[in-house]
Design a protein around this motif. Sequence first.
Motif, PDB file in Angstrom:
ATOM      1  N   LYS A 138       0.834  -1.206   0.000  1.00  0.00           N
ATOM      2  CA  LYS A 138       0.000   0.000   0.000  1.00  0.00           C
ATOM      3  C   LYS A 138       0.867   1.255   0.000  1.00  0.00           C
ATOM      4  CE  LYS A 138      -2.540  -1.322   3.605  1.00  0.00           C
ATOM      5  NZ  LYS A 138      -2.395  -2.788   3.759  1.00  0.00           N
ATOM      6  N   ALA A 141       1.792   1.885  -3.425  1.00  0.00           N
ATOM      7  CA  ALA A 141       0.611   2.329  -4.163  1.00  0.00           C
ATOM      8  C   ALA A 141       0.320   3.805  -3.916  1.00  0.00           C
ATOM      9  CB  ALA A 141      -0.600   1.481  -3.778  1.00  0.00           C
ATOM     10  N   VAL A 142       0.359   4.211  -2.647  1.00  0.00           N
ATOM     11  CA  VAL A 142       0.083   5.617  -2.306  1.00  0.00           C
ATOM     12  C   VAL A 142       1.150   6.522  -2.893  1.00  0.00           C
ATOM     13  CG1 VAL A 142      -0.038   7.269  -0.394  1.00  0.00           C
ATOM     14  CG2 VAL A 142      -1.233   5.077  -0.234  1.00  0.00           C
ATOM     15  N   ALA A 145       0.878   6.617  -6.761  1.00  0.00           N
ATOM     16  CA  ALA A 145      -0.309   7.353  -7.203  1.00  0.00           C
ATOM     17  C   ALA A 145      -0.081   8.859  -7.105  1.00  0.00           C
ATOM     18  CB  ALA A 145      -1.520   6.939  -6.366  1.00  0.00           C
ATOM     19  N   LEU A 277      -2.440   1.292  -7.473  1.00  0.00           N
ATOM     20  CA  LEU A 277      -3.436   1.115  -6.416  1.00  0.00           C
ATOM     21  C   LEU A 277      -3.998  -0.305  -6.410  1.00  0.00           C
ATOM     22  CD1 LEU A 277      -5.333   4.530  -6.716  1.00  0.00           C
ATOM     23  CD2 LEU A 277      -3.731   3.839  -4.916  1.00  0.00           C
TER      24      LEU A 277
END
Length: 476
Positions: A138, A141-142, A145, A277
């Motif tokens: 995660k 992903a964060v 992004a 994500l």
Amino acid sequence: MVNFQLPSWYTTPWCQVILVGLTCFGTPGMFSAVSNLGAGGTQDVVLSDIGNGVLYGMFALTGLISGSINNLIGPRLTLFFGTLGYALYIGALWCFQTQGTRWFVIFAGAILGVTAALLWSAQGSIMMSYPLEKDKGKSFAVFWAIFQAGVLIGSIIALAINIRDGQLAAVSTSTYIAFLVIVFCGIASSFLVLPPNRVVRSDGSRVTVEAASTPRKELISMWNLLKDWRMIALLPMFFASNYFYAYQNAVNAGLFDGPTRALNGTLSAAGSIIGALMIGFFVLDGKRLKRRTRGYVALGVITSMTIIIWGVGLSWQVTFTREDAKQMLANKDLINYKEARYRGKGALYFWYYFSDACYQALAYWIMSALTNDPFTLARFAGLYKAVQSAGGAGSFGMDATATPYLNEHLASWCMMLVSFPLAFLVIRTIKESNYEEEHVVFVNDAKTVDTDAASSHDEKNSIRDPSAAAAPAATA
């Protein structure tokens, strides 16, 4: 002396990951946005390839020591120095567009190669070491992004500015100005990042109790890193992870007009954001499977996507050559997004970068699953970016010599396919957790140790100074 207490939310890993994401949003995010316009927005593919070749060559050399530099001076200064090259490079592209100074673009590329290695080592260390083990997918992903949101916004800015001119061949001056404003905001944000010893995870553990490493320790640790078979096995994955950018950018610059290149850049950024994500939240950090199993699933998903997406790209690639692209430019017949022949091309760029985000996520996740130590992970990140940049330098050098598009496509695709079995061998060594083997310090324990140390220090001073024992108690 009053110790300034930082807000608890500010010392969390998530806050720090978001901050480094914002830094990259404004710096490499804008660089990627310009690159996605094709030839850095200049329409001079040869100059862009030479500049990028020099950039990635310097990046590869500096990457070997950039992790150690980060460990010695800390992530804040490393990020700051790392961001400066992006402003110089985009300024050089603008200068070329208005003054025709080709040498400045190449010089700026060399400087950016050095500084970018610093930035990405600091970024990798923060993103991989600060969060808990269950949040590392995660975390990528964060970060990715936010970073790619910079590419997305940059591409939208370029699209909005350039779309009015329809058949624009090169990017307008106002586009570069808009990019530079965002870059300087990214440079300023680097000062907000905290060193690892000041970051506290949600379970109360500190990322590390040390603020920095030592030169001797870095030399020994880098030597040991280069002898680790797992790092050797991951080298093909590292090498292939940026190799395809030269091909994709060359096709974007060669076949599409200005507004359509900006649209492709927008779709590419959207694909990167969604891909990161999806793979980070739902595969790499899925709750129902064990950690090693999640790695296997992610590898299977990414392998399948690579075969399908690049297979579709091959079916399009065999329909044109470099000579066709040159003829289209000479006839002012570049593809526009409004035309029927553009159908499906934007979707391909979306999926190219969707799979790219997943590929990058797996590489970072594997490294972060091997250890939680921020200093070790900074060295991992430096080696990763060094080898990745060596691949990038080779691919842009390959493109600069007018290698057929088909050869570039097949080289990029085959390298990724070769990397997957080796990545599988490394995933097999991943443990469910590294916390038991690595020394974890919790905040409360650290406070007790600090208090005991301070008390002991005060007692020694009072014994050493006779006047302290005889003096009356002073008022506060």
